[in-house]
Design a protein around this motif. Structure first.
Motif, PDB file in Angstrom:
ATOM      1  N   GLY B 172       0.811  -1.392  -0.155  1.00 41.68           N
ATOM      2  CA  GLY B 172      -0.029   0.011   0.023  1.00 41.68           C
ATOM      3  C   GLY B 172       0.855   1.190   0.126  1.00 41.68           C
ATOM      4  N   LEU B 173       2.208   1.213   0.423  1.00 36.43           N
ATOM      5  CA  LEU B 173       2.801   2.221   0.628  1.00 36.43           C
ATOM      6  C   LEU B 173       3.379   2.776  -0.662  1.00 36.43           C
ATOM      7  CD1 LEU B 173       5.164   2.967   3.629  1.00 36.43           C
ATOM      8  CD2 LEU B 173       5.752   3.873   1.305  1.00 36.43           C
ATOM      9  N   ILE B 174       3.896   1.764  -1.514  1.00 35.86           N
ATOM     10  CA  ILE B 174       4.438   2.064  -2.701  1.00 35.86           C
ATOM     11  C   ILE B 174       3.364   2.410  -3.589  1.00 35.86           C
ATOM     12  CG2 ILE B 174       4.699  -0.160  -3.810  1.00 35.86           C
ATOM     13  CD1 ILE B 174       7.739   0.232  -4.126  1.00 35.86           C
ATOM     14  N   GLY B 175       2.307   1.977  -3.552  1.00 37.07           N
ATOM     15  CA  GLY B 175       1.188   2.091  -4.330  1.00 37.07           C
ATOM     16  C   GLY B 175       0.669   3.580  -4.373  1.00 37.07           C
ATOM     17  N   GLN B 176       0.571   4.070  -3.042  1.00 40.43           N
ATOM     18  CA  GLN B 176       0.093   5.450  -2.816  1.00 40.43           C
ATOM     19  C   GLN B 176       1.269   6.380  -3.018  1.00 40.43           C
ATOM     20  OE1 GLN B 176      -3.180   6.044  -2.387  1.00 40.43           O
ATOM     21  NE2 GLN B 176      -3.614   3.680  -2.453  1.00 40.43           N
ATOM     22  N   MET B 177       2.405   6.069  -2.902  1.00 42.73           N
ATOM     23  CA  MET B 177       3.443   7.173  -2.853  1.00 42.73           C
ATOM     24  C   MET B 177       3.714   7.716  -4.451  1.00 42.73           C
ATOM     25  SD  MET B 177       7.218   5.585  -2.630  1.00 42.73           S
ATOM     26  CE  MET B 177       7.340   5.094  -1.165  1.00 42.73           C
ATOM     27  N   MET B 178       4.038   9.188  -4.368  1.00 42.01           N
ATOM     28  CA  MET B 178       4.281   9.816  -5.788  1.00 42.01           C
ATOM     29  C   MET B 178       5.720  10.052  -5.918  1.00 42.01           C
ATOM     30  SD  MET B 178       1.088  12.349  -6.234  1.00 42.01           S
ATOM     31  CE  MET B 178       1.288  12.605  -7.852  1.00 42.01           C
ATOM     32  N   GLU B 179       6.270   9.653  -7.071  1.00 43.89           N
ATOM     33  CA  GLU B 179       7.836   9.857  -7.260  1.00 43.89           C
ATOM     34  C   GLU B 179       7.877  10.141  -8.717  1.00 43.89           C
ATOM     35  OE1 GLU B 179      10.604   7.340  -4.472  1.00 43.89           O
ATOM     36  OE2 GLU B 179       9.791   6.344  -5.988  1.00 43.89           O
ATOM     37  N   SER B 180       8.945  10.674  -9.008  1.00 42.96           N
ATOM     38  CA  SER B 180       9.086  11.044 -10.368  1.00 42.96           C
ATOM     39  C   SER B 180       9.413   9.755 -11.175  1.00 42.96           C
ATOM     40  CB  SER B 180      10.128  11.959 -10.697  1.00 42.96           C
ATOM     41  OG  SER B 180      11.645  11.463 -10.553  1.00 42.96           O
ATOM     42  N   VAL B 181       9.114   9.723 -12.310  1.00 40.96           N
ATOM     43  CA  VAL B 181       9.314   8.341 -13.252  1.00 40.96           C
ATOM     44  C   VAL B 181       9.641   8.626 -14.666  1.00 40.96           C
ATOM     45  CG1 VAL B 181       7.850   6.814 -11.985  1.00 40.96           C
ATOM     46  CG2 VAL B 181       6.954   8.034 -13.616  1.00 40.96           C
ATOM     47  N   GLU B 182      10.076   7.756 -15.202  1.00 40.51           N
ATOM     48  CA  GLU B 182      10.618   7.835 -16.839  1.00 40.51           C
ATOM     49  C   GLU B 182      10.073   6.629 -17.249  1.00 40.51           C
ATOM     50  OE1 GLU B 182      14.771   8.418 -17.192  1.00 40.51           O
ATOM     51  OE2 GLU B 182      14.687   8.538 -19.439  1.00 40.51           O
ATOM     52  N   PHE B 183       9.328   6.792 -18.531  1.00 36.82           N
ATOM     53  CA  PHE B 183       9.039   5.506 -19.347  1.00 36.82           C
ATOM     54  C   PHE B 183       9.898   5.486 -20.424  1.00 36.82           C
ATOM     55  CE2 PHE B 183       5.118   7.005 -17.234  1.00 36.82           C
ATOM     56  CZ  PHE B 183       4.621   5.717 -16.642  1.00 36.82           C
ATOM     57  N   LYS B 184      10.910   4.547 -20.107  1.00 34.18           N
ATOM     58  CA  LYS B 184      12.361   4.516 -21.016  1.00 34.18           C
ATOM     59  C   LYS B 184      11.645   3.785 -22.408  1.00 34.18           C
ATOM     60  CE  LYS B 184      14.607   4.303 -16.919  1.00 34.18           C
ATOM     61  NZ  LYS B 184      15.054   3.181 -16.064  1.00 34.18           N
ATOM     62  N   GLU B 185      12.534   4.153 -23.331  1.00 38.73           N
ATOM     63  CA  GLU B 185      12.556   3.388 -24.479  1.00 38.73           C
ATOM     64  C   GLU B 185      12.976   1.804 -24.246  1.00 38.73           C
ATOM     65  OE1 GLU B 185      10.589   3.901 -27.782  1.00 38.73           O
ATOM     66  OE2 GLU B 185      11.469   5.603 -27.529  1.00 38.73           O
ATOM     67  N   ARG B 186      12.200   0.987 -24.682  1.00 34.94           N
ATOM     68  CA  ARG B 186      12.547  -0.401 -24.309  1.00 34.94           C
ATOM     69  C   ARG B 186      13.297  -1.243 -25.624  1.00 34.94           C
ATOM     70  NH1 ARG B 186      10.912  -2.762 -19.797  1.00 34.94           N
ATOM     71  NH2 ARG B 186      10.527  -5.056 -20.594  1.00 34.94           N
ATOM     72  N   LYS B 187      14.053  -1.714 -25.208  1.00 33.77           N
ATOM     73  CA  LYS B 187      14.844  -2.651 -26.193  1.00 33.77           C
ATOM     74  C   LYS B 187      13.880  -3.704 -26.773  1.00 33.77           C
ATOM     75  CE  LYS B 187      18.833  -3.516 -24.077  1.00 33.77           C
ATOM     76  NZ  LYS B 187      19.894  -4.223 -23.995  1.00 33.77           N
ATOM     77  N   LYS B 188      13.967  -3.893 -28.033  1.00 33.44           N
ATOM     78  CA  LYS B 188      13.051  -5.099 -28.556  1.00 33.44           C
ATOM     79  C   LYS B 188      13.573  -6.366 -28.161  1.00 33.44           C
ATOM     80  CE  LYS B 188       9.432  -5.308 -32.095  1.00 33.44           C
ATOM     81  NZ  LYS B 188       8.472  -5.668 -30.851  1.00 33.44           N
ATOM     82  N   ILE B 189      12.637  -7.273 -27.709  1.00 32.10           N
ATOM     83  CA  ILE B 189      13.232  -8.693 -27.438  1.00 32.10           C
ATOM     84  C   ILE B 189      12.696  -9.690 -28.040  1.00 32.10           C
ATOM     85  CG2 ILE B 189      14.363  -7.838 -24.996  1.00 32.10           C
ATOM     86  CD1 ILE B 189      11.974  -9.447 -23.914  1.00 32.10           C
ATOM     87  N   ASP B 190      13.277 -10.775 -28.239  1.00 32.85           N
ATOM     88  CA  ASP B 190      12.367 -11.928 -28.922  1.00 32.85           C
ATOM     89  C   ASP B 190      11.692 -12.491 -27.837  1.00 32.85           C
ATOM     90  OD1 ASP B 190      13.352 -11.402 -31.633  1.00 32.85           O
ATOM     91  OD2 ASP B 190      15.081 -12.486 -31.263  1.00 32.85           O
ATOM     92  N   LEU B 191      10.348 -12.591 -28.220  1.00 35.89           N
ATOM     93  CA  LEU B 191       9.435 -13.376 -27.327  1.00 35.89           C
ATOM     94  C   LEU B 191       9.064 -14.409 -28.236  1.00 35.89           C
ATOM     95  CD1 LEU B 191       7.721 -10.468 -25.544  1.00 35.89           C
ATOM     96  CD2 LEU B 191       9.178 -12.116 -24.537  1.00 35.89           C
ATOM     97  N   PRO B 192       8.357 -15.888 -27.622  1.00 35.13           N
ATOM     98  CA  PRO B 192       8.166 -16.710 -28.193  1.00 35.13           C
ATOM     99  C   PRO B 192       6.788 -16.391 -28.985  1.00 35.13           C
ATOM    100  CG  PRO B 192       7.901 -17.263 -25.876  1.00 35.13           C
ATOM    101  CD  PRO B 192       8.563 -15.904 -26.239  1.00 35.13           C
TER     102      PRO B 192
END
Lengths: 248, 352, 67
Positions: B172-192
């Motif tokens: 509950g603490l981490i869900g309610q907490m506000m922090e700055s976040v970055e949505f980083k570009e993700r490397k494309k990975i091979d998935l089945p």
């Protein structure tokens, strides 16, 4: 001579695992014939319940998944929402749909999910050996109502078709039987209308099929059909309770 | 992308999920994670062919996930403790059927209805299976809002890679907490490729069945062995942890999630008093980082496991250490969060 | 001209086809099949109209009808 009656293509070759005289097989055939007639086998996903019909996954020749007891309408919802161009049907017994899964069926119907439900009402739990179902008739003796169902302590049998037809999201609901050829023909028409409602995106459709369970009723198949007509049909009247025209 | 924004933990999970293609969310309101469902209800209707459903119960929500996952869609549900208990039957089915999905548990104090404050007492439930039968979830334990984002994205990939449900185990603490976040570009990975099993209608192929049962016990045993093989691979390849200040530590704290954040401050405070404390923070709770703990126990002979439970992860630490070091435990429960000073006092007891 | 073919191995001997037949020409065989059931059979095939009532009530789709 030409074959005028045979096994529909939407069924596999596997022989049914049901007891002699059990109506499940007739219901399976009718659903499969409707899938054949609408040419929708290759876009249909079926959901088998827990109970005798858990084995439907082996009998229908279309994509199939087994749901947990009572949860088939929820699984169907997740499927239909993620794959809206598919035809999704659940096949459920009275324990699965009207006891453990009553919440699921009510809310799925109420949301008007565009799925088709084939509901087998044989007034008893088959797979587990003949216990009382929510649809067991008053006075009916089962393994867990050995002195007959007493409504004072066990409540009254639930009329699923009538109850669900009060919900606005429902497009089509009817109750049919399979105990004689005339009923079988009407049942086929009802199942056709139910799938048609889904194909046309009209909303939720359900066909309640009154069926026998000769083994757990302790009757011969012929006696069981007679018992159904004399005892179940008077309490569970046949007919359509909601048709797509009523959908606003 | 790349830009930092201030977000609440629960909402950050939702945004992360949507960004990796999770367009099907099914949930039921429960404190302290309701913001996640609310976020999805706001965002998903704006995406074509996506769906948000507020289900009639937790049980229903997980079964909708089961249905959506069977068609190959990325899908998730979320809840907190008591709601996660309700989902267990469905989770067991999904694990047996080998379907990928993500389940978020923002734990609260238990047992029973418990409290709405943070807890970590669902560790056993999350890591040992939770429902009936032999199965495991991939369990990821974030300790910051940024990690909620990164691990949520990873959870979908891991679930797809191993065709297994993955769980984000926060509180509950981490869900309610506000922090700055970055949505980083993700490397494309091979998935089945999912084409070999997803239910889409059998056009041009034989029918597929998803059948999480077998009446033949020998066949059912084979299903178990197959699933178990995946867990062995997970243990070999996917273990994640953070190790802080292990060299020359007088004592090593083992803690995850929120408690690990507090432990980092304890390390600083202890240093100013001349006490050298290390930290092992499991990021994957299943697979559990047992090797690093076993390795560390060869050099440091005192450990303190701190949890918001009365001793759950400590059992896995004991198994990893296998009697080679002294394992101590400190826990607060019911929604109570241990403080830095409590933990430091505890440490001093064992360093006398 | 009509005829039926009973798949004796699929038949479970439930007898539901017997009262369904308007011509009363369905009976049970005296020989049991591999599963131990006495399968249904038709007598007086010349009287069969191909109405398919027997097949409609057969839970095992053991009856095919030709016309």
């Amino acid at each position: 001579m030409k074959k005028v009656f045979g096994r529909p293509k939407s069924l596999t070759k596997d022989p049914f695992t049901y007891c002699p005289g059990c109506h499940h097989g007739i219901a399976h055939r009718l659903v499969a014939e409707v899938l054949d007639e609408f040419g929708i086998r290759e876009k249909t996903i079926g959901i088998s319940p827990v109970g005798c019909a858990v084995f439907t996954y082996a009998f229908f020749d279309c994509d199939m998944i087994c749901a947990a007891h009572g949860r088939a309408p929820s699984v169907a919802t997740g499927m239909k929402r993620s794959k809206p161009d598919s035809i999704v049907f659940t096949y459920q017994g009275d324990g699965d749909l009207a006891a453990i899964g009553m919440g699921e069926i009510v809310h799925t119907a109420n949301r008007g999910e565009s799925i088709t439900v084939i509901f087998i009402n044989n007034a008893i739990y088959g797979m587990t050996g003949g216990q009382m179902a929510p649809t067991t008739l008053v006075g009916q003796v089962t393994q867990t109502s050995p002195y007959g169902r007493d409504p004072k302590t066990m409540g009254y049998p639930i009329k699923v078709a009538e109850m669900l037809s009060t919900l606005k999201g429902v497009a089509y609901i009817s109750r049919v039987a399979l105990s004689k050829p005339a009923y079988v023909l009407k049942a086929k028409k009802a199942i056709r209308k139910a799938f048609q409602s889904q194909i046309e995106g009209k909303g939720f459709s359900l066909v309640e099929i009154l069926s026998t369970c000769p083994t757990n009723w302790g009757l011969s198949p012929i006696e069981a059909s007679k018992w159904l007509e004399e005892n179940m049909i008077p309490y569970y009247p046949l007919g359509e309770f909601k048709t797509p025209e009523e959908v606003s | 992308m790349g830009e930092k924004i201030l977000m609440k933990g629960n909402e950050a999970i939702g945004e992360a999920a949507i960004r990796v293609g999770c367009h099907f969310y099914f949930g039921y309101p429960i404190t302290p994670q309701s913001e996640l469902a609310a976020y999805m209800s706001k965002k998903l209707p704006k995406i074509k062919n996506a769906a948000f459903i507020q289900a009639e119960s937790e049980i229903i929500a997980i079964n909708m996930v089961y249905g959506a996952a069977s068609t190959g869609a990325r899908t998730m549900t979320s809840s907190s403790s008591t709601g996660i208990s309700l989902k267990q039957e469905g989770i067991s089915f999904i694990a047996c059927a080998e379907l990928p999905c993500v389940i978020v548990n923002m734990q609260r104090g238990g047992p029973g209805l418990g409290s709405i404050q943070p807890g970590q007492a669902d560790y056993f439930q999350a890591t040992k299976g939770g429902g009936h039968g032999d199965y495991h979830l991939i369990v990821l334990a974030p300790s910051s809002v940024q990690e909620l984002v990164d691990l949520t994205m990873d959870a979908f990939d891991l679930a797809d890679k191993y065709t297994n449900p993955a769980m984000i185990l926060g509180d509950g603490l981490i869900g309610q907490m506000m922090e700055s976040v970055e949505f980083k570009e993700r490397k494309k990975i091979d998935l089945p490729d999912k084409k070999g099993w997803i239910l889409t209608g059998c056009k041009g192929r034989k029918k597929y069945c998803i059948v999480p049962f077998n009446m033949d016990p020998y066949e059912m045993e084979k299903v178990n062995f197959k699933i178990q093989e995946k867990y062995n691979k997970l243990k070999e390849r996917e273990v994640r942890y953070e190790a802080v200040n292990l060299d020359n530590a007088d004592l090593i704290i083992v803690a995850y999630g929120t408690v690990a954040r507090i432990a980092k401050t304890v390390i600083q405070n202890a240093k100013s008093e001349g006490i050298n404390i290390g930290l092992i923070r499991p990021i994957t709770l299943f697979p559990f980082p047992e090797s690093i703990i076993a390795e560390a126990s060869k050099k440091v002979n005192k450990f303190l496991v701190v949890e918001m439970s009365l001793g759950q992860m400590v059992e896995d630490v004991k198994l990893a250490v296998n009697g080679k070091a002294e394992i101590n435990f400190y826990g607060r429960v019911g929604g109570v969060v241990p403080t830095q000073s409590e933990i430091l006092n505890e440490i001093k007891k064992y360093l006398k | 001209m009509a005829k039926i073919v009973v798949d004796e191995e699929r038949c479970k001997g439930c007898e539901l086809c017997i009262p369904a037949c308007p011509k009363h020409i369905m009976v049970m065989s005296k020989k049991f099949n591999k599963k131990g059931y006495y399968p249904a059979k038709q007598v007086k095939p010349e009287e069969c109209t191909g109405c398919a009532f027997c097949a409609m009530v057969c839970p095992d789709i053991a009856i095919e009808v030709f016309k």
